[in-house]
Design a protein around this motif. Structure first.
Motif, PDB file in Angstrom:
ATOM      1  N   LEU A  60      -7.429   2.451  -3.113  1.00 27.57           N
ATOM      2  CA  LEU A  60      -7.613   1.726  -1.862  1.00 27.57           C
ATOM      3  C   LEU A  60      -8.310   2.610  -0.843  1.00 27.57           C
ATOM      4  O   LEU A  60      -8.448   3.830  -1.023  1.00 27.57           O
ATOM      5  CB  LEU A  60      -6.254   1.269  -1.327  1.00 27.57           C
ATOM      6  CG  LEU A  60      -5.413   0.416  -2.291  1.00 27.57           C
ATOM      7  CD1 LEU A  60      -4.064   0.112  -1.679  1.00 27.57           C
ATOM      8  CD2 LEU A  60      -6.145  -0.870  -2.649  1.00 27.57           C
TER       9      LEU A  60
ATOM     10  N   ILE B  50      -0.120  -5.670  -0.058  1.00 30.08           N
ATOM     11  CA  ILE B  50      -1.438  -5.537  -0.672  1.00 30.08           C
ATOM     12  C   ILE B  50      -2.247  -6.820  -0.543  1.00 30.08           C
ATOM     13  O   ILE B  50      -3.487  -6.801  -0.489  1.00 30.08           O
ATOM     14  CB  ILE B  50      -1.297  -5.117  -2.153  1.00 30.08           C
ATOM     15  CG1 ILE B  50      -2.615  -4.511  -2.677  1.00 30.08           C
ATOM     16  CG2 ILE B  50      -0.873  -6.287  -3.014  1.00 30.08           C
ATOM     17  CD1 ILE B  50      -2.941  -3.179  -2.098  1.00 30.08           C
TER      18      ILE B  50
ATOM     19  N   ALA C  35      -6.234   2.653   4.700  1.00 35.51           N
ATOM     20  CA  ALA C  35      -5.324   1.537   4.454  1.00 35.51           C
ATOM     21  C   ALA C  35      -3.930   1.883   4.998  1.00 35.51           C
ATOM     22  O   ALA C  35      -3.437   2.999   4.847  1.00 35.51           O
ATOM     23  CB  ALA C  35      -5.256   1.229   2.960  1.00 35.51           C
ATOM     24  N   GLN C  36      -3.288   0.918   5.640  1.00 36.22           N
ATOM     25  CA  GLN C  36      -1.983   1.140   6.271  1.00 36.22           C
ATOM     26  C   GLN C  36      -0.876   1.175   5.225  1.00 36.22           C
ATOM     27  O   GLN C  36      -0.667   0.215   4.485  1.00 36.22           O
ATOM     28  CB  GLN C  36      -1.703   0.037   7.288  1.00 36.22           C
ATOM     29  CG  GLN C  36      -0.367   0.180   8.017  1.00 36.22           C
ATOM     30  CD  GLN C  36      -0.116  -0.980   8.957  1.00 36.22           C
ATOM     31  OE1 GLN C  36      -1.045  -1.701   9.332  1.00 36.22           O
ATOM     32  NE2 GLN C  36       1.133  -1.165   9.359  1.00 36.22           N
TER      33      GLN C  36
ATOM     34  N   ALA D 149      -3.723  -6.411   2.846  1.00 37.04           N
ATOM     35  CA  ALA D 149      -4.656  -5.286   2.903  1.00 37.04           C
ATOM     36  C   ALA D 149      -5.978  -5.618   2.222  1.00 37.04           C
ATOM     37  O   ALA D 149      -7.051  -5.204   2.683  1.00 37.04           O
ATOM     38  CB  ALA D 149      -4.030  -4.050   2.258  1.00 37.04           C
ATOM     39  N   LEU D 150      -5.938  -6.362   1.111  1.00 39.58           N
ATOM     40  CA  LEU D 150      -7.151  -6.705   0.361  1.00 39.58           C
ATOM     41  C   LEU D 150      -7.581  -8.151   0.576  1.00 39.58           C
ATOM     42  O   LEU D 150      -8.502  -8.617  -0.101  1.00 39.58           O
ATOM     43  CB  LEU D 150      -6.919  -6.463  -1.136  1.00 39.58           C
ATOM     44  CG  LEU D 150      -6.633  -5.016  -1.555  1.00 39.58           C
ATOM     45  CD1 LEU D 150      -6.438  -4.929  -3.061  1.00 39.58           C
ATOM     46  CD2 LEU D 150      -7.754  -4.086  -1.111  1.00 39.58           C
TER      47      LEU D 150
ATOM     48  N   VAL E 220       0.859  -1.185   0.000  1.00 37.12           N
ATOM     49  CA  VAL E 220       0.000   0.000   0.000  1.00 37.12           C
ATOM     50  C   VAL E 220       0.898   1.239   0.000  1.00 37.12           C
ATOM     51  O   VAL E 220       1.833   1.341   0.803  1.00 37.12           O
ATOM     52  CB  VAL E 220      -0.925   0.014   1.219  1.00 37.12           C
ATOM     53  CG1 VAL E 220      -1.761   1.293   1.247  1.00 37.12           C
ATOM     54  CG2 VAL E 220      -1.819  -1.227   1.224  1.00 37.12           C
TER      55      VAL E 220
ATOM     56  N   LYS F 139      -4.438   6.478  -2.036  1.00 39.73           N
ATOM     57  CA  LYS F 139      -3.681   5.303  -1.615  1.00 39.73           C
ATOM     58  C   LYS F 139      -3.894   4.222  -2.669  1.00 39.73           C
ATOM     59  O   LYS F 139      -5.041   3.886  -3.007  1.00 39.73           O
ATOM     60  CB  LYS F 139      -4.118   4.832  -0.245  1.00 39.73           C
ATOM     61  CG  LYS F 139      -3.675   5.792   0.869  1.00 39.73           C
ATOM     62  CD  LYS F 139      -3.960   5.252   2.249  1.00 39.73           C
ATOM     63  CE  LYS F 139      -3.402   6.219   3.317  1.00 39.73           C
ATOM     64  NZ  LYS F 139      -3.694   5.762   4.695  1.00 39.73           N
TER      65      LYS F 139
END
Length: 803
Positions: free
Chosen positions: A137, A147, A141-142, A150-151, A47, A89
């Motif tokens: 994103l 990724i 999101a951090q 995150a996803l 990210v 992001k």
């Protein structure tokens, strides 16, 4: 049905790996057809936050981005995506990262500007086909997080192949029930808390067809924002379940359908004129559907109407006129129970299928409608805002839940395994099947979402599924083999097929349901038996004859340059017959005899130098029928008659020993022309039962005496047929013992003297074979026999001897 494993595990999360869970579901009857990764393999993608953006000095379509990837220093990335902007992001492929397709990212120089990585779109990551720009994103999101994490891309997509009876598993909740029952983990239900009622608004609903709709519930919600964005988590789950995100309201409806198995519909309240009426359609009414198709309705199709006009197809698809748009502010949520019999086959009639009809025609839970409406309302208010009115719930006509008994001893006998009573109790409890137990008999009341439990074997199947097919030993069955002698006079279907194959006919197997026009053209049947749920709109009636299918086979082959076709079919036909009762093998009011039909088209024999080419005719196929009959052929009589499918002057009714058994003839010229055939095929159709009982050959002693052959030629009226003369001769021989020496009769010549100008008479000449088994025939005895035969013909038909 496709869904992500992560979604399923929010309902039931057993301590099993993906492969173990897949195997457990498959062995329980929910076949996992395929498992696939939610995203292809890739590494080094994190990210990133676009901090600054500036135009490229030497390229109008490129921009230079300063990107924070969480490493503590900004990276310079050259990007051409149209949506690249400061503050976004997005996914960043660092130097050394590997994209799907094994594409490695390295330092690059683009039009003179160095780029230390690549910003990615969804298609470049292989998670969707969207290539319109960078994958945006969530704002929270951090930065620097993988990724995949995150996803949640390390997910697995399950594709389950369900049998038609398991409609209860057409949802995540339904599959989760099975997982909980199979593994013993708790089932975590979604929240069905009631939404605060802040409005008193209601929409009047009149259910006029209780055989269409058993329960109808709905509520008004005002002040929604239809332009609100669908949450990323919901959009992700929908996409991984094979659904395309459309708008927040539509997405929420689809989400509830996939999550709970509850198809719903959202009306734009401002576009609904007055209240709703649930009724059967009127003949000729039209409706424009959400897919853009305009359909013409029939009285057996259910609709929801407003202001007298159809607004949606009940249980199938909504109409365009009342559909929600991005400008919608007030809506009406509808959830109903539609009787499966009222939905079956309707969508196929209009040549499409929908997720709603797929579920409703198999059966949807009718007890949980209010709870599911609360769940949907909560999602709408949380995402789109608004205020909800009260739920109006009309219970009109619900299916009875008839208890089903299962004897434990019967279960043991069917499964071949002595499953303990306590184990059966545990299985029924885990499947949420309420039961009582008395004297070894379980009485189970099926829950409202199970439409597949009606008989004792259904419950035994449930025991076997959860107990585990793998735990049932694969022991061969033991049975006493008793050999039976096949009757010599019975010719079964296989024997008849062998005879037809030996006559150069190729067997075909056609559908038992045909076009309605075929019944009119080939059978003269104006009232065929109609299908309730045809597989295709043109295959709407049951056949009452086989000829139409064989003609279609010939046309198919002729269109593919085949010049000679011989086909036959042995199958059932279906006709109305009030005398037929309802038994294990019959259906009340429907006669289902077996028929054998054949069709020949093209040259009588394959092209060759030794025989002139000629088209097959009536007598060629008549000989085939006689070979088919075998010993019975001596009793066959062809009686000139008319049939809707046959040429008026070249057709005959087949009579065997005084009983009508079928038809033989050339196809009617009108039908041959309609089929675009250059010449008409010759067809026949006979009753299988009538020709299955063959005559047992009777051996006789071979005579040592010579055969005497005599000819007899007579003038007879042109209206008298050979069959008439043959019948008289046969009757005379049977009634006079003197004539028992007549062994055979054959007609060998028919002649008309056209030169004389009198065509009212014709000459017919016969061969007679005479033989006595004991003594040699003398001329006097032969002449006596010939004289008796001539006298019989003169008396019966007024013939005169031809000089």
């Amino acid at each position: 049905m496709q869904f992500p494993e992560s979604w399923l595990r929010t309902f039931a999360n057993p301590g099993l790996s993906t492969d173990e869970l897949s195997h457990r579901l498959t062995m329980a009857g929910l076949e996992v057809e395929e498992t696939a990764a939610a995203a292809p393999p890739f590494t080094g993608i994190v990210v990133a936050h676009i901090v600054e953006i500036a135009p490229h000095p030497d390229a109008d379509k490129l921009r230079v981005c300063q990107v924070d990837d969480g490493s503590g220093s900004l990276l310079q990335i050259v990007c051409g995506a149209p949506n690249a902007a400061a503050g976004l992001k997005v996914p960043l492929a660092r130097i050394g990262a590997r994209l799907p397709g094994d594409m490695k990212i390295s330092k690059a120089k683009m039009r003179g500007v160095e780029s230390f990585g690549m910003l990615c779109s969804a298609r470049e990551l292989g998670i969707s086909q969207d290539h319109g720009g960078l994958l945006e994103l969530a704002a929270d999101a951090q930065v620097g997080l993988s990724i995949r994490e995150a996803l949640d891309l390390d997910d697995t997509l399950f594709t389950i192949k369900l049998t038609p009876n398991r409609a209860d598993c057409l949802s995540i909740l339904g599959v989760a029930r099975e997982v909980a029952a199979l593994t013993g983990v708790p089932l975590i239900m979604p929240a069905f808390d009631a939404v605060p009622v802040e409005l008193e608004d209601r929409l009047a609903v009149d259910v006029q067809a209780p055989d269409l709709c058993g329960r109808f519930a709905g509520r008004v919600v005002r002040g929604v924002n239809a332009r609100a964005a669908t949450p990323a988590w919901m959009k992700s789950r929908l996409e991984r379940a094979g659904q395309r995100s459309i708008s927040a309201l539509v997405d929420i409806s689809n989400y509830v359908m996939l999550e709970l198995g509850r198809p719903t519909h959202v009306f734009d309240l401002q576009r609904v004129d007055g209240g709703l009426t649930v009724r059967w359609a009127r003949s000729g009414e039209t409706l424009e559907l959400l897919n853009g198709q305009t359909v013409t309705l029939e009285p057996d199709v259910g609709i929801v109407a407003a202001g007298g006009m159809p607004e949606s197809l009940a249980g199938i698809m909504g109409g365009e006129a009342s559909a929600v748009t991005l400008d919608t502010t007030d809506i009406y949520l509808e959830a109903a129970f539609w009787w499966p019999e009222a939905i079956m086959g309707r969508s196929k009639r209009f040549k499409f299928s929908s997720e709603a009809s797929h579920r409703f025609e198999r059966g949807v839970d009718f007890d949980s409608i209010p709870q599911h409406l609360e769940r949907m309302t909560r999602l709408i208010i949380d995402i789109c805002g608004g205020q909800a009115g009260p739920i109006d719930d009309q219970i009109v006509n619900l299916p009875p839940r008839a208890p089903v008994d299962m004897r434990l001893a019967r279960c043991h006998r069917i499964l071949g395994v002595p499953v303990e009573q306590s184990e059966v109790e545990r299985i029924f409890t885990s499947l949420n099947l309420p039961f009582t137990l008395q004297d070894g008999v379980f009485t189970v009341t099926p829950p409202s979402y199970r439409f597949d439990i009606f008989i004792e074997e259904d419950l035994i199947e449930e025991v076997a599924r959860v107990y585990g097919f793998e735990r049932i030993p694969d022991l061969p069955p033991l049975a006493r083999a008793e050999m039976r002698v096949a009757p010599e006079t019975l010719r079964g279907p296989h024997a008849l097929r062998r005879i037809m194959a030996g006559l150069d006919y190729q067997e075909v197997v056609n559908f038992s349901f045909v076009e309605e026009a075929w019944e009119t053209d080939y059978a003269g049947n104006s009232d065929p038996i109609r299908l309730l749920n045809p597989i295709a709109s043109q295959l709407a009636v049951m056949r009452s004859g086989l000829i139409g299918g064989l003609v279609a086979n010939i046309v198919h082959n002729a269109n593919r340059k085949q010049s000679r076709v011989r086909v036959f079919e042995l199958g059932r036909v279906f006709a109305r017959d009030a005398s037929v009762g309802d038994t294990d093998l019959t259906v009340a009011g429907v006669d289902q005899p077996q028929r054998l039909a054949g069709a020949a088209w093209g040259p009588a024999v394959d092209e060759q130098w030794g025989t002139p080419t000629r088209h097959v005719d009536f007598y060629d196929v008549k000989m085939d029928v006689e070979v088919l009959l075998g010993e019975q052929a001596g009793g066959l009589v062809c009686v000139a008659a008319t049939h809707p499918a046959l040429h008026p002057g070249r057709s005959a009714r087949l009579v065997l020993d005084g009983r009508d058994i079928g038809w033989l003839g050339e196809l009617h010229p009108r039908l041959a022309q309609k089929a675009e055939l250059t010449h008409a095929p010759v067809v026949f159709e006979v009753d299988v039962q009538a020709i299955s009982a063959a005559r047992l050959p009777q051996p006789t002693e071979v005579s040592r005496q010579p055969i005497v052959v005599r000819d007899l030629a007579v003038w007879v009226d042109v209206k008298v047929s050979y069959q008439d003369l043959l019948g008289t001769l046969s009757q005379t021989i049977a009634s006079n013992a003197t004539l028992s020496v007549i062994k055979d009769i054959k007609l060998f010549d028919v002649w008309r003297d056209k030169a004389a100008g009198d065509v009212s008479e014709k000459s017919m000449a016969f061969h007679f074979w005479l033989q006595d088994p004991e003594v040699t025939l003398d001329d006097a005895r032969v002449e006596q026999c010939m004289s008796l035969l001539l006298q019989a013909l003169v008396s019966a038909h007024g013939v005169r001897l031809r000089a």
